[in-house]
Scaffold this motif. Structure first.
Motif, short mmCIF file in Angstrom:
data_model
loop_
_atom_site.label_atom_id
_atom_site.label_comp_id
_atom_site.label_asym_id
_atom_site.label_seq_id
_atom_site.Cartn_x
_atom_site.Cartn_y
_atom_site.Cartn_z
N GLU A 143 56.03 -80.49 63.46
CA GLU A 143 55.77 -81.10 62.15
C GLU A 143 56.28 -82.55 62.14
O GLU A 143 57.37 -82.84 62.65
CB GLU A 143 56.50 -80.33 61.05
CG GLU A 143 56.08 -78.87 60.90
CD GLU A 143 54.85 -78.71 60.03
OE1 GLU A 143 54.37 -79.71 59.48
OE2 GLU A 143 54.36 -77.56 59.92
N VAL A 150 64.68 -74.18 56.37
CA VAL A 150 63.64 -73.31 56.93
C VAL A 150 62.34 -73.37 56.12
O VAL A 150 61.37 -72.72 56.46
CB VAL A 150 64.13 -71.85 57.05
CG1 VAL A 150 65.30 -71.78 58.01
CG2 VAL A 150 64.50 -71.28 55.69
N LEU A 151 62.32 -74.17 55.08
CA LEU A 151 61.11 -74.28 54.27
C LEU A 151 59.97 -74.90 55.09
O LEU A 151 58.84 -74.44 55.04
CB LEU A 151 61.40 -75.15 53.05
CG LEU A 151 60.70 -74.85 51.75
CD1 LEU A 151 60.68 -73.39 51.39
CD2 LEU A 151 61.35 -75.65 50.63
N PHE A 156 59.21 -71.34 63.23
CA PHE A 156 59.30 -70.53 62.02
C PHE A 156 58.62 -69.19 62.24
O PHE A 156 57.89 -69.01 63.22
CB PHE A 156 58.69 -71.27 60.82
CG PHE A 156 57.24 -71.65 61.00
CD1 PHE A 156 56.89 -72.82 61.67
CD2 PHE A 156 56.23 -70.86 60.48
CE1 PHE A 156 55.55 -73.17 61.84
CE2 PHE A 156 54.88 -71.21 60.64
CZ PHE A 156 54.55 -72.37 61.32
N MET A 158 56.00 -66.41 61.12
CA MET A 158 54.77 -66.23 60.34
C MET A 158 54.24 -64.83 60.59
O MET A 158 54.34 -64.30 61.69
CB MET A 158 53.71 -67.25 60.77
CG MET A 158 52.53 -67.37 59.80
SD MET A 158 51.03 -67.98 60.56
CE MET A 158 51.42 -69.70 60.82
N HIS A 418 48.30 -67.87 52.86
CA HIS A 418 47.00 -68.51 52.91
C HIS A 418 46.00 -67.49 53.44
O HIS A 418 46.24 -66.88 54.49
CB HIS A 418 47.08 -69.72 53.85
CG HIS A 418 45.89 -70.62 53.75
ND1 HIS A 418 45.84 -71.86 54.33
CD2 HIS A 418 44.70 -70.45 53.14
CE1 HIS A 418 44.67 -72.43 54.08
NE2 HIS A 418 43.97 -71.59 53.35
P1 ATP Z 1 51.50 -76.48 55.20
O1 ATP Z 1 50.33 -76.99 54.42
O2 ATP Z 1 52.69 -76.12 54.35
O3 ATP Z 1 51.85 -77.30 56.39
P2 ATP Z 1 49.64 -74.86 56.58
O4 ATP Z 1 48.55 -74.79 55.58
O5 ATP Z 1 49.54 -75.78 57.70
O6 ATP Z 1 51.03 -75.10 55.81
P3 ATP Z 1 48.92 -72.28 57.61
O7 ATP Z 1 48.31 -72.71 58.88
O8 ATP Z 1 48.06 -71.87 56.49
O9 ATP Z 1 49.96 -73.40 57.13
O10 ATP Z 1 49.99 -71.15 57.97
C1 ATP Z 1 50.17 -69.94 57.24
C2 ATP Z 1 51.49 -69.92 56.52
O11 ATP Z 1 52.58 -70.23 57.39
C3 ATP Z 1 51.60 -70.96 55.42
O12 ATP Z 1 50.99 -70.50 54.24
C4 ATP Z 1 53.10 -71.13 55.28
O13 ATP Z 1 53.63 -70.16 54.41
C5 ATP Z 1 53.61 -70.88 56.68
N1 ATP Z 1 53.97 -72.15 57.35
C6 ATP Z 1 53.12 -73.09 57.82
N2 ATP Z 1 53.80 -74.12 58.37
C7 ATP Z 1 55.11 -73.81 58.25
C8 ATP Z 1 56.31 -74.47 58.65
N3 ATP Z 1 56.29 -75.64 59.28
N4 ATP Z 1 57.50 -73.87 58.37
C9 ATP Z 1 57.53 -72.67 57.74
N5 ATP Z 1 56.43 -72.01 57.35
C10 ATP Z 1 55.23 -72.56 57.60
#
Ligand code: ATP
Ligand code: MG
Length: 578
Positions: A143, A150-151, A156, A158, A418
């Motif tokens: 990122e 951890v937010l 992380f 998933m 999502h």
């Molecule tokens: P964001 O928009 O927050 O970067 P994303 O849309 O890229 O998330 P998805 O690919 O939809 O994320 O991933 C599914 C789920 O994983 C997300 O809904 C979120 O809850 C979690 N997630 C995604 N990126 C992270 C992260 N860097 N740290 C913690 N949890 C994450």
């Protein structure tokens, strides 16, 4: 039973210097997590317990809809992502590495490719489908801005699941099942959340929705109707366009407006000359470069009402898969006059689109495509015809709901889940077919669905805390009950006895057996956030103990003889007590 005397835990009096949001401060102070590197965290015993509680709820709800758990590697050979094109698409957002032979690998940021390949290897007949499989796994994304503990981590946890169906109706069923599972999951986790549309209607209805935990500290903004249940993230939101005016407009007129390259200077200049205009009457034309997936680029000008900014994320969502890049090289497009751009008479090679707020028949003040000159009464549909309509203007509080026309409000949230109808994108990339009843191959259609398990821990903490510390909902609390013995007499042994009895009845117990100052013990109990606290203290002389409810702060005295039954009943009923 865990004992504070031996628990691997040090609580901190001070907030960590790098923490801005409550969940980050509290999870560190209460000893749930420790930072190892930016966006990379160690989970300590209490943190592991909460993380596992959350994962358990997620698994139960996935199992309930018939999804089956698997576990794929986090270390994935490059070929998988090369086949889908994401090896390059991800750019700097992923961790790449080489093995000793020089072969490329990626630490999986999400696993569509691997799941598609897995199913292709195992299944070959329409009879095998539908199938839903999932995993709870560590994901890696480099990122750009790891944030808030951890937010938003770079490592992380998933839960990702994938559905495989024969046709659109099947995909819709798998999607609906996931949606229901997510609703149940987030209800059980005690989260206050909204389901928001993540794709605009233009691109396919409800084919993608996000679950956002409401939180003022959230990074996502979403728009929700104040009257009906319409909600969408700001990228996908649609806004009701104003009625087209029915008035006849005067002829377009070009005016000398020297030194007015901004909306502010233009409005001031015109008002000085007696024109009753505001920024909302001007048409702002923002130029960007679009980069298409095949690498080609295109110059795009977007018209929005001049009192609004262009929301680049919203624009990008509406031009996907093209990428929006800044445009600043005016020299390369003769006829494009910075600060004086108008949609009438744009040079060739510039595609012009408008936001839906710029309706046909509306009149605008805008650039005349000559330095120091603007045009008034430039009418959409009469003096210029846009090549298309793309939602691109920033959405504001009070804009109108596309469904019911009431006012929209804007709020913030944390994306915790999502769900996404992928369709055949990956099935095409990997030729995932099964033989249909007529022995002809059928291309499989897929959905992918994610829950941020570690992020959910922080999102819950974000919603469940007070100024003294964490306040876990029962379902995810690291313990059911926290027993504290304070005093030098019988209190210690009695606390032991009660803790052991509670554990015998199946409760998860934390015993503060340190025998230190009551002040420290109580502060820690508040910081750690177990829903029910049993204090064995002075009241023991009267044959009583104190039962405190962490959330309400209420406390009551209970005879020693009945405390175990009462607490067990309270925990089983799921109430927060009192
Ligand atoms: P964001 O928009 O927050 O970067 P994303 O849309 O890229 O998330 P998805 O690919 O939809 O994320 O991933 C599914 C789920 O994983 C997300 O809904 C979120 O809850 C979690 N997630 C995604 N990126 C992270 C992260 N860097 N740290 C913690 N949890 C994450
Ligand atoms: Mg997402």
């Amino acid at each position: 039973m865990l004992r504070m005397s031996t628990l691997f835990l040090r609580t901190l009096r001070e907030d960590p210097a790098d923490a801005e949001v409550p969940s980050h401060k509290l999870l560190v102070r209460a000893g749930y997590v420790r930072r190892v590197a930016p966006g990379v965290y160690a989970w300590l015993p209490l943190g592991v317990r909460v993380l596992e509680r959350v994962a358990r709820v997620v698994r139960e709800e996935m199992d309930r809809i018939g999804a089956q758990e698997v576990h794929l590697p986090a270390l994935v050979p490059a070929e998988y992502y090369q086949a889908s094109g994401r090896w390059t698409e991800y750019g700097d957002n992923v961790f790449r590495l080489k093995d000793r032979k020089g072969a490329d690998y990626m630490l999986g940021p999400t696993h569509e490719e691997v799941f598609t390949t897995l199913v292709k290897g195992e299944y070959s007949s329409y009879k095998d489908l539908p199938v839903m499989i999932y995993q709870v796994q560590t994901k890696y994304r480099d990122e750009a801005r790891p944030r808030a503990g951890v937010l938003r981590g770079r490592e992380f946890v998933m839960k990702d699941s994938y559905s495989f169906d024969l046709d659109d109706a099947g995909l819709q069923r798998s999607y609906d099942l996931h949606r229901e599972a997510y609703v149940r999951t987030f209800e059980r986790l005690g989260l206050d959340y909204r389901v928001v549309s993540a794709v605009s209607g233009a691109m396919g209805g409800s084919a993608s929705e996000e679950f956002l935990a409401t939180a003022p500290t959230g990074e996502d903004t979403y728009v929700a109707c104040t009257a009906c249940d319409y909600a969408a993230n700001t990228e996908a939101v649609e806004v009701r366009a104003p009625e087209a005016p029915s008035t006849e407009h005067p002829q377009l007129e070009v005016l000398d407006t020297p030194d007015t390259p901004t909306i502010g200077t233009l409005v001031e200049h015109l008002r000085g000359r007696g024109y009753e205009v505001t920024a909302a009457d001007t048409l702002k034309n923002v130029v960007v470069t679009l980069r298409h997936p095949d690498g080609s680029t295109e110059v795009l000008a977007v018209g929005v009402p001049g009192d609004r900014e262009v929301d680049l994320k919203r624009l990008e969502a509406n031009v996907a898969p093209a990428e929006v890049l800044p445009f600043d090289d005016f020299a390369t497009v003769p006829g494009l006059v910075k600060g004086y751009i108008g949609p009438q008479g744009l040079p060739d090679g510039v595609r012009y689109v408008v936001d839906p707020l710029v309706v046909d028949g509306s009149a605008w003040v805008t650039g005349a495509n000559q330095p120091g000159r603007h045009a008034v009464d430039v009418v959409a549909g009469r003096d210029f015809v846009p090549s298309g309509v793309l939602p691109a203007a920033e959405v504001r509080e009070g804009d109108l709901c596309p469904r019911c026309g009431s006012a929209l409000s804007i709020d913030r949230g944390i994306e915790i889940g999502h769900i996404f109808q992928l369709g055949r994108k990956y099935a095409d990339a990997f030729s995932l077919d099964v033989l249909g009843p007529d022995s002809k191959p059928v291309r499989v259609t897929m959905g992918s669905y994610g829950i941020g398990v570690s992020r959910a821990v922080a999102a819950i903490a974000e919603q469940w805390h007070d100024d003294k510390g964490l306040v876990w909902p029962r379902e995810v609390a690291p313990f059911d009950v926290h027993v504290v013995g304070v005093g030098k007499g019988e209190q210690g042994p009695e606390a032991e006895r009660i803790a052991a009895a509670l554990e015998d009845r199946g409760l998860r117990v934390l015993l503060d057996d340190r025998g230190g100052s009551p002040g420290v013990a109580f502060k820690d109990a508040e910081l750690l956030g177990t829903p029910t606290v049993v204090v064995v203290g002075k009241a023991l002389a009267d044959g009583e103990v104190e039962v405190r409810d962490r959330r309400s702060g209420d406390s009551r005295r209970v005879p020693v003889g009945s405390v175990v039954d009462e607490v067990v009943a309270e925990v089983r009923s799921g109430s927060t007590g009192s």
